[in-house]
Design a protein around this motif. Structure first.
Motif: not given
Lengths: 237, 237, 237, 237, 237, 237, 237
Positions: B156-157, B123-134, B120
């Motif tokens: 992708s989460g 996933q949030e890191s892939t949808q919300t702006g201002g952050m890159r994925p892990f 979870d």
């Protein structure tokens, strides 16, 4: 690929990956570390020794104010290479962390815990938008539960433990020297000699007055005076 | 289409789709995982076994500090490949999650629940702006309600459960090996042997000292010492 | 118009219209749905039936962990096609919504209410800055007040009710099959047969083990075991 | 001017004017309205009548779930053309507004007050950054203080009152028809006939089952059944 | 300079100056005002008179709903030209301001105070990021402390007081007419005649029914009926 | 350097420096000041005198409403050149500041304190993102502790004290005139004459009615009537 | 590399590194410092002496209002070169810091503590988005615990202590002069003479009236009058 032009597309935001999975801003921050004057850390059987190049442009600059080695809380020390102002901010974070932990648990945090707390702050600067990475490499040292520990934190926020290492200018040369010369079971005096020799492996003409040295042992953090360094260098400061 | 130039239009923001419905930043983060040294996870009839490549650049680096396998709470383990600092952050999330759940429900969360909580956050890191994925792939393992479970979370989460799998460098080669060699009903020793063989399918010249191994069974999380690994490799560490 | 170059000017922000009144990011998210493996939903006189393609790359992957069909609260089910991690987030929203409503009104929300609550979350992702749309199409099914209902929510946040439909790969082919074969007044067994046949209209070589099936009737949500599916397919799993 | 290239400089942000004082994003949102299937509103001496094209792609889609006409609070109705998900959000705003006003003043708000409250929400979406305009045109109707009122709100947030009008596809054709055929003093049955004829002026082959109809009079909001519509069309649904 | 290409560099953000010290977005908003249908304001010895062009595209549009002249609080009036939805928002601001002041000081604010409060809101929209300017010019009129006052607020947020002026389409022509024909000491009937003549100086074929007229005198805000206007025009409405 | 193209790279954000250490947006705001009609400030032995060009486009505009000189609190005055709406906002800040200080310390702030408070607001607009600089130059004058003081604040937020100076159009010409003609120990009448002469050094054909004049002495802020100005000009208003 | 075009890619955001690890915005801010008129600081055995070039464009400008040297709290002084408005903001920070510390600890902070607090504010402006760096170099001086201390803070946020140094225009020339002429054990009068000579090494034709001088000793901060300076220059002011 098209080389430079390709790279330029991905290296201007901290929060994005390049197609080959790299974070360019973190790599550029590493370059800022490599540009800083060198700092060496060595663990001995009883202590950790830091030796830093503090040579300056001007004789009127007070060398003590060139902050390469910081006393965190009387026990732990942090030595740095790279962007001085960034190092100060992380040292402040470390001090706040040590105080808070002491208040909460009645006991100050050890080297590993402190290094990882710093690394967490650094990692966040590489993932969250609106902030650049920290352009500094740190060595965190001290004796925790009787054991001398030496940690490095790099601009990606990765902590790693070393028996002896160096950050900053000519770091590779110095690390090569350490890999050849380091042995287990050194005492503090031997460690100090090794650190100074390693530092001079990178910058041969450093004088005693241009080097800051500190030791962290069971009795805590202590700076080493210029005369002691000069004694090792076989000359005056 | 125009290939590269077309792709470049959509791959610099985490929060947008490309015309063919892809999230390029997530795919680049997967590339960061593929660049990391490999980690293998194997379920047996009684346990989960992790084996990770921890080979390092320098003999002075303390191998224990290369954190590929983490003890979450004495029961569950997390092994990773990719961006080390990102892995540490997600392990912190897992630890906080385990503590909170334990306080709230009097019982620590199982493998599946924990892996999904991590997913979870990813996933949030892939949808919300201002952050890159892990930039990290994780294996989460342990025994829940008597059953050994092994989950993977990707950039992708998406969480997925495996009998045996690998993340990181040469992951495809290792997974092929596992698909051929894996059988149900292994005991922990067999599982350990399979995990080590699979890891060497990707990197043949690994020594016992360059491998970290841990098991999670009904008695909890346990690291395996180098001598045991060396015994399997038929040689010293 | 200038085709591609023109389109590229308007498709990189979720919050803008193109000159012809389209929201390209929403259309690209629909493409992500079309890339996902297919899911079929069929209403019968007494139930709703879901059948989903869960075929996987690897025999070591535990098929149960490929989450295509979710039990929301023992009554309602959600099946998805597209971005798995996005589906999980919306299912979490649905679960939270069901719990909150139950606490507030003493009664769990029905299919239509729940589908519209999900659609509201999706619509907001298409209008407010700083977030990409959800790359997933959902089917929400269950029996509310004695009536079997099946809703679809798409990436624009539009809810619509169907007697039978499909989302994901080859959705058009499957829907054509359903339009031809669907009749009112089916019982659950007939509905199950129709759903499986429709799914195989899109992917003829699916085996029973590669299909997840669930029914929602007056007694609640129930998964259907592989043997039952195999019986329909006229073969083993 | 340079036409397209010039326009493209000003049409990608909701919060800027073009050199000739236009807000392009608002105009593109109007295009989204023009793409939607048509909705007609007619005021009579005693009521307001809505008639909407709800023809669908598939016979399996439940026509009732194609939401073109909404019952706001038992008294007022809202009919829409354009982006369905955006319409739902504004209807939610209207419902919340009606409830709040009723609680505050003991009396539900009239047509004009409600239409203006919606228009305020729409205007804000055109001026404040971080949000696109609403791609929907609404008709708000009902009887307030004994007087039938019909308001339109457009994507700029401008409210306007009409005796009869249409939004959506072929709106110009339908409005022309209404301007020719409309007379004051109609009763509800006449108004219904006029609305249906006007709707078919835009789409001649609509069947009774493909049209949703509602009336709002002193007794409140009421949907009209398909048989009544079919009676007018002189045929079955 | 390079003309257009140069200008385009500075006109897409509300919060930046061009090299010659101009705020282009404010100038474009003025263009939106010039595109709106005209409104005239005239002060007399005892009153302020507004006359506005409310001609519409369609006979089915209810002219009263074309809001060009607003009654703020029974005393003050606001007439507008330009973006209708923006005008409504500023009128709302004025109403809120008047209510708040009345509650706070027991006395409603005068024309100048109210006009300046509106101007403050407008100025902020031109300096703070994330918002476009208001595309509307307003006339604020009324009798304060026995003195008829007429203020204009423009898209830059500058308030100015006039004996007579016009905003909107053909404003220059109408202002020229007023400069020639205006004399001090008019009574309300003379002022009304002058306002209507001036409005027709810009649009000669306006009929009485296409004009909205209001007066603000010591007794407050009052709209003027179409018959009175028709009487002046020498014909029926 | 490449001139224009080079400059354009750095002048569109308030928060960045150009390679030669300049803040272009601040310089462009200065250009807005230079475009404004001129204002002169002169200190005398007993007072500060402001004289401002208030010539207008139209005879119907009420000259008093052209706000070039503001009475802050009965003691201090502020005169401006440049963007009128920006000046009003800073005058509001000054009034709020004066009130707050008076409430807090029982004493109203002097000229220097007030000018510096304004300058702080202006500086912040040049450093923090999301806001453009203020396009206005202000003169702040009054008698503090028996001493007449005259401060200027410019768009960079720098305060400076003057015996006599000018802001706005032809400021250089007027300042040259003042440098030649200014002498210490003037009385208010002499200062007024000097200010008017200096203003006409920039715009020779100004009439008395086109000039606003105010004095600030131990008795407070006072505007000077047109007859007095006309007397100096040797003619009627 | 491609020189200018390459550099331009990395110098427009405060929060990014260039490929060679530099922060261009910080370097450009240093250029703003180099453009400012010079300020010299000298420590003596008993005091710190500041001497600043305050020569101005106009004889009507009151030289005292050219703020190059600030009295922080009666003990410490701050002298600056560069962007005047930025210097004022940092001096305000220093004053607030000194007050807060005094309230909290009963004792005002020393030179080093205050300089480092300023440096922290400056560092943050270089790392966090939405703000440009401070375009100013500061000298902080005073006597703490009996010891005269002189610190410099630069636009990167690095503090450094000096026996004597200069910031601003011709800083290199002045520092060269100081390195040659400085000796330990000066008294205040000697220090003053050295500071003035050094300042004139950069700008030979400065008159006494164009120089601001202040001393900080055990008795606190004191400005030195023009006659004293003139005495040193061997001429009148």
């Amino acid at each position: 690929m098209q080389g430079d032009s390709d790279r330029r597309s991905y290296d201007r935001g901290t929060s994005i990956f390049s197609p080959d999975g790299r974070l360019y801003q973190v790599e550029y921050a590493r370059e800022a570390v490599r540009k800083g004057s060198a700092t060496v850390g060595v663990t001995t059987a009883e202590s950790v020794v830091f030796a830093s190049d503090t040579s300056t442009r001007s004789p009127l600059l007070e060398r003590d104010s060139v902050e390469k080695i910081h006393d965190v809380d009387g026990r732990l020390g942090i030595a740095s290479a790279g962007h001085v102002a960034d190092a100060r901010r992380l040292v402040d974070e470390a001090r706040r962390f040590a105080q808070t932990e002491r208040l909460r648990y009645g006991d100050a945090p050890g080297v590993e815990t402190t290094a990882k707390a710093i690394a967490d702050v650094v990692q966040e600067s590489t993932q969250t938008g609106g902030m650049r990475p920290f352009g500094v490499g740190l060595l965190v040292g001290g004796v925790t539960d009787g054991e001398p520990r030496l940690y490095e934190t790099d601009p990606s926020g990765t902590p790693s433990a070393w028996r002896a290492t160096a950050v900053g200018s000519d770091g590779d040369v110095i690390r090569d020297y350490l890999e050849t010369e380091y042995t287990d079971g050194l005492d503090t005096a031997d460690g100090l000699a090794l650190a100074l020799d390693a530092l001079r492996a990178g910058a041969a003409d450093l004088t005693a007055a241009e080097v800051a040295v500190a030791t962290m042992d069971a009795d805590g953090f202590r700076t080493v005076d210029t005369d002691t360094v000069a004694g090792h260098f076989g000359g005056a400061s």
